[in-house]
Design a protein around this motif. Structure first.
Motif, PDB file in Angstrom:
ATOM      1  N   ALA A 437      46.975  38.273  60.673  1.00 34.05           N
ATOM      2  CA  ALA A 437      45.766  37.925  60.773  1.00 34.05           C
ATOM      3  C   ALA A 437      44.751  38.680  61.678  1.00 34.05           C
ATOM      4  CB  ALA A 437      45.858  36.578  61.416  1.00 34.05           C
ATOM      5  N   ARG A 439      44.780  38.548  64.476  1.00 29.77           N
ATOM      6  CA  ARG A 439      44.277  37.730  65.945  1.00 29.77           C
ATOM      7  C   ARG A 439      45.545  36.764  66.263  1.00 29.77           C
ATOM      8  NH1 ARG A 439      41.825  32.292  64.802  1.00 29.77           N
ATOM      9  NH2 ARG A 439      42.806  31.928  62.446  1.00 29.77           N
ATOM     10  N   PRO A 441      46.612  33.199  66.155  1.00 28.72           N
ATOM     11  CA  PRO A 441      46.175  31.927  65.754  1.00 28.72           C
ATOM     12  C   PRO A 441      46.254  30.770  66.787  1.00 28.72           C
ATOM     13  CG  PRO A 441      47.647  32.728  64.196  1.00 28.72           C
ATOM     14  CD  PRO A 441      47.690  33.667  65.379  1.00 28.72           C
ATOM     15  N   ASP A 445      45.501  24.712  64.903  1.00 27.45           N
ATOM     16  CA  ASP A 445      44.092  25.258  63.553  1.00 27.45           C
ATOM     17  C   ASP A 445      44.462  24.641  62.310  1.00 27.45           C
ATOM     18  OD1 ASP A 445      42.901  26.537  65.640  1.00 27.45           O
ATOM     19  OD2 ASP A 445      43.578  28.625  65.135  1.00 27.45           O
ATOM     20  N   THR A 450      44.898  32.809  58.759  1.00 24.97           N
ATOM     21  CA  THR A 450      44.192  33.833  58.713  1.00 24.97           C
ATOM     22  C   THR A 450      42.669  33.664  59.177  1.00 24.97           C
ATOM     23  OG1 THR A 450      43.468  33.219  56.584  1.00 24.97           O
ATOM     24  CG2 THR A 450      45.228  34.671  56.729  1.00 24.97           C
ATOM     25  N   TRP A 451      41.903  34.729  59.470  1.00 21.61           N
ATOM     26  CA  TRP A 451      40.543  34.550  60.013  1.00 21.61           C
ATOM     27  C   TRP A 451      39.672  34.027  58.844  1.00 21.61           C
ATOM     28  CZ3 TRP A 451      36.007  38.168  60.411  1.00 21.61           C
ATOM     29  CH2 TRP A 451      35.089  37.721  61.319  1.00 21.61           C
ATOM     30  N   ARG A 452      39.660  34.956  57.983  1.00 16.62           N
ATOM     31  CA  ARG A 452      38.486  34.493  56.581  1.00 16.62           C
ATOM     32  C   ARG A 452      39.566  34.768  55.422  1.00 16.62           C
ATOM     33  NH1 ARG A 452      32.645  37.094  58.087  1.00 16.62           N
ATOM     34  NH2 ARG A 452      32.172  35.596  59.798  1.00 16.62           N
ATOM     35  N   HIS A 463      39.102  27.414  53.631  1.00 18.47           N
ATOM     36  CA  HIS A 463      40.520  27.362  54.296  1.00 18.47           C
ATOM     37  C   HIS A 463      40.909  26.057  53.830  1.00 18.47           C
ATOM     38  CE1 HIS A 463      39.929  30.574  57.433  1.00 18.47           C
ATOM     39  NE2 HIS A 463      41.247  30.654  57.097  1.00 18.47           N
ATOM     40  N   GLU A 486      40.758  38.526  55.486  1.00 22.16           N
ATOM     41  CA  GLU A 486      39.777  39.367  56.370  1.00 22.16           C
ATOM     42  C   GLU A 486      40.410  39.156  57.892  1.00 22.16           C
ATOM     43  OE1 GLU A 486      35.283  40.440  57.425  1.00 22.16           O
ATOM     44  OE2 GLU A 486      35.918  38.772  56.099  1.00 22.16           O
ATOM     45  N   ARG A 487      40.630  40.248  58.604  1.00 18.51           N
ATOM     46  CA  ARG A 487      40.914  40.286  60.078  1.00 18.51           C
ATOM     47  C   ARG A 487      39.531  40.329  60.810  1.00 18.51           C
ATOM     48  NH1 ARG A 487      45.011  44.735  58.818  1.00 18.51           N
ATOM     49  NH2 ARG A 487      47.047  43.708  59.013  1.00 18.51           N
ATOM     50  N   PRO A 488      39.358  39.797  62.120  1.00 15.85           N
ATOM     51  CA  PRO A 488      38.209  39.817  62.686  1.00 15.85           C
ATOM     52  C   PRO A 488      37.514  41.533  62.887  1.00 15.85           C
ATOM     53  CG  PRO A 488      39.827  38.629  63.910  1.00 15.85           C
ATOM     54  CD  PRO A 488      40.582  39.324  62.667  1.00 15.85           C
ATOM     55  N   ASP A 489      38.357  42.556  62.576  1.00 14.83           N
ATOM     56  CA  ASP A 489      37.793  43.827  62.669  1.00 14.83           C
ATOM     57  C   ASP A 489      37.375  44.347  61.402  1.00 14.83           C
ATOM     58  OD1 ASP A 489      40.128  44.372  61.030  1.00 14.83           O
ATOM     59  OD2 ASP A 489      41.191  45.694  62.689  1.00 14.83           O
TER      60      ASP A 489
END
Length: 728
Positions: A437, A439, A441, A445, A450-452, A463, A486-489
């Motif tokens: 991810a 990140r 979690p 949640d 995952t982020w997106r 989600h 998709e990761r935050p980066d």
């Protein structure tokens, strides 16, 4: 004529005339306040006692005082009474006699008192009113006493009639003389149905009422004597009778009785006894341990269940405190909580602790402790409900160990694994989830770690519509689906999810587990394969065209078949080297410095420090890599045969840099020779020049500039980095 002289007959004085003729001090002999008015009401005589009560001394010469010498007069209800309306005025006007009338007189200082007045008109011999006399006295003290007696009598009557407790008076013969409303309400009778009848008629137990009357007739007092009375509706009332006797001259006159209804108390007491009996039965029959302890922890009461739990008899436990059988490592916690409970800081607490049986066996107990306090909040005793949870503790330990083992197993998996509850809230995730991810979690949640998310086609995937959500909402495993995280980066990770619902022993959905398999390498391999096939198809066509062009150009500039064969072979080897370099890179992007090192490696080995390669890290796509490799191979071959590297002093420098212009990234590459044989510009464009022009200008849409300087050849090439990128 008679010789006897006639003497005038002396007239007898009237009462009024006698009072007027008498000395002013004559009225002082009268014991009480007295004053006299004439026929017009003027005050003509009064004694000192009257003046004292009035609080003033009227002036008899001024003829200003009529009917009364007091400052002001009032009726008993406080209404002002004019002097001309007072009883003295009535006596003078019409001869009214007033006996023991009461009026209120006010002194000049405002003080008031109640006066008892007696007024009589004074008449002459013919009955004509000559005046009147008023004898009055202050009866305020008497009135006060009278009011007090009246008030007490009223209070006593009110107490009797309105008392909340039944009251009745019984004569010496046992006849009810009087009863208050509470007594009548207690039994439901009207006064005429109760008063006047013999008291024994209302008692259920004849011996009891006989005993009561006997004791009272002997002057004994009764205090809360139990009896039963029959109400009008036939019900039985349980009462307590408190009574004493009135005896005059040794004769039993009557009794005064208080009747307290305790029917509800008796029923409550019976209910309490029944409750205690049920509680005691429950106490002993309970399968959980129940104990009571004093403020020091000493056991006051225990049931059979706790004796069985602890392997001790009832007598043994009642000689102990509950700390005595508690494991020494658990005593401090239980003692601290119990102290706080005794001191009122907490009402109750629960604790799990170990207890020691006499043979050393350890049992686990769940203790629920509460306190019983009096109305003032003082601690009376503690109640401890105790459950043997030894088997449950062992099972919990096994489950905990199993869960730990499962967590370790899940943590060790290379794939991302997480679980949720039935509502989709995350309850566990392993370290691989964090890596995938990009990140960490948060527990709680929803649906996915995952982020997106995106579908395999790149469309956004909410989600709550992801495969895990589908598996939970439809209660079924989901297979054969690909998605992209998709990761935050901003990096994208393609993966295959394997969401599977979890159920309890009854088949109820309790959550789900999901494994996310990263297929990035597989996708890259697929992309490489596709690229390779596309590139191979394209390169085969280009290579055949290049081979054909090499053959034509070599043949055109060859003087003989041997010359053609030699030149053609050399160029085919250059083409083969370029293909070989890309094949080693799997026809993927290749770093420029790697290509330059591979092409010039033989020269760098042979010529040592005479060959210089320098430039930033740049990655070329397969097309650019093939073209640049062929161009460098042509330049290197020429430098070794005719150029700077053909002499011992010659130097070769290959440098490049990247620049940005108008939103486009461009590579500038410079081939600079020096120190070699003098360079002469060719009289005609050779095949090598045309080959480099084709590679740079046609294949890469770049520019090629060959400068034949006498000091050394300089080749400048510029082309856009399409699909290639500087590695900044």
């Amino acid at each position: 004529m008679s010789n006897v002289e006639e003497f005038p007959i002396q007239r007898q004085l009237t009462e009024f005339e006698a009072l007027v003729a008498a000395a002013p001090t004559a009225l002082e002999a009268i014991p009480g306040a007295v004053y006299v008015c004439d026929h017009e009401g003027w005050l003509i005589r009064y004694n000192s006692e009257a003046a004292a009560l009035w609080g003033r001394t009227p002036n008899l010469d001024s003829r200003k005082e009529r009917f009364c010498g007091s400052h002001r007069l009032f009726l008993l209800d406080g209404t002002p009474l004019r002097a001309e309306d007072c009883p003295m005025a009535d006596a003078i006007r019409v001869g009214t006699t007033t006996r023991n009338a009461e009026v209120i007189m006010e002194r000049p200082d405002g003080a008031r008192f109640t006066a008892l007045v007696n007024i009589r008109a004074l008449k002459d011999h013919r009955g004509n009113i000559q005046g009147a006399i008023n004898c009055f006295q202050d009866i305020s003290a008497h009135k006060k006493m009278e009011e007090e007696v009246r008030r007490k009598s009223s209070d006593l009557e009110d107490f009797f009639e309105n008392s909340a407790v039944g009251l009745h008076i019984v004569s010496g013969e046992g006849i009810i003389l009087r009863a208050n409303q509470a007594e009548l309400d207690l039994l439901g009778y009207r006064a005429d149905e109760y008063v006047g009848r013999h008291v024994a008629e209302f008692h259920v137990d004849a011996p009891v009422i006989g005993e009561i009357l006997q004791k009272l007739s002997c002057g004994e007092q009764l205090d809360r004597h139990p009896a039963r009375l029959r109400a009008k509706d036939g019900s039985i009332k349980y009462v307590l009778v408190t009574s004493n006797s009135r005896i005059d001259d040794g004769k039993f006159v009557n009794t005064r009785c208080f009747t307290l209804d305790v029917t509800h108390l008796r029923e409550a007491e019976r209910a309490r006894r029944e409750s205690e009996e049920r509680l005691a039965a429950t106490y002993e029959a309970a399968t959980v341990g129940i104990a009571e302890a004093d403020q020091t922890g000493r056991l006051l009461r225990v049931n059979d269940a706790i004796c069985k739990m602890l392997g001790r008899s009832r007598d043994q436990l009642l000689s102990m405190t509950f700390f005595d059988y508690t494991h020494r490592d658990d005593q401090a916690e239980d003692a601290a909580n119990y102290t706080r409970q005794v001191e009122g800081e907490i009402d109750s607490y629960s604790v799990r602790k170990r207890a020691c049986q006499p043979d050393g066996t350890i049992v686990y107990l769940d203790v629920y402790a509460s306190a019983v306090r009096d109305d003032a909040g003082r601690f009376l005793y503690g109640v401890r409900v105790i459950q043997d949870v030894t088997d449950a503790k062992r099972m919990e330990d096994r489950i905990r160990e199993s869960e730990r083992h499962m967590r370790d197993l899940l943590e060790g998996l290379p794939a991302a694994v997480y679980t949720t509850d039935a509502n989709g809230r995350i309850t566990f995730f392993n370290k691989a989830c964090i890596e995938m991810a990009g990140r960490t979690p948060q527990l709680g949640d929803e649906w996915c770690v995952t982020w997106r998310l995106y579908t395999a086609d790149g469309a956004p995937l909410p989600h709550d519509q992801c495969p895990m959500a589908v598996a939970l909402k439809e209660d079924r495993p989901v297979r054969g689906v690909e998605a992209v995280a998709e990761r935050p980066d901003g990096t994208l990770v393609p993966f295959i999810p394997y969401p599977t619902p979890l159920h309890d022993a009854d088949g109820k959905l309790i959550g789900a587990i999901n494994m996310l398999v990263d297929i990035t390498e597989r996708k890259q391999a697929e992309n490489r394969q596709k690229t390779l096939i596309d590139e191979l198809n394209h390169r085969v066509k280009n290579t055949l065209a290049t081979v054909q062009s090499l053959a034509k150009q070599t043949a055109r500039h060859s003087d003989s078949l041997q010359d053609f064969s030699k030149g053609y072979e050399k160029r085919l080897l250059g083409l083969a080297r370029a293909h070989d370099l890309l094949t080693r890179r799997h026809w993927e992007d290749a770093p420029l410095d790697y290509l330059a090192q591979e092409v010039l490696a033989p020269m760098a080995t042979s010529f040592g420090g005479r060959v210089k390669i320098e430039g930033p890290s740049v990655t070329l796509n397969p097309r650019a890599a093939l073209s640049v490799t062929m161009a460098l191979t042509e330049l290197a071959t020429n430098a070794a045969k005719y150029g700077a590297l053909s002499s011992e002093a010659g130097m070769l420098s290959l440098t490049w840099h990247v620049r940005e212009s108008a939103g486009q990234t461009t590579l500038d590459l410079v081939w600079q020779e020096s120190g070699g044989p003098p360079v002469q510009a060719p009289t005609r464009r050779g095949f090598g020049t045309r080959l480099m022009e084709r590679c740079i200008e046609r294949d890469l849409s770049g520019e090629l500039d060959l400068v034949f300087d006498s000091k050394g050849l300089c080749c400048r090439t510029t082309f856009p980095l399409r699909g290639s990128a500087p590695n900044g």
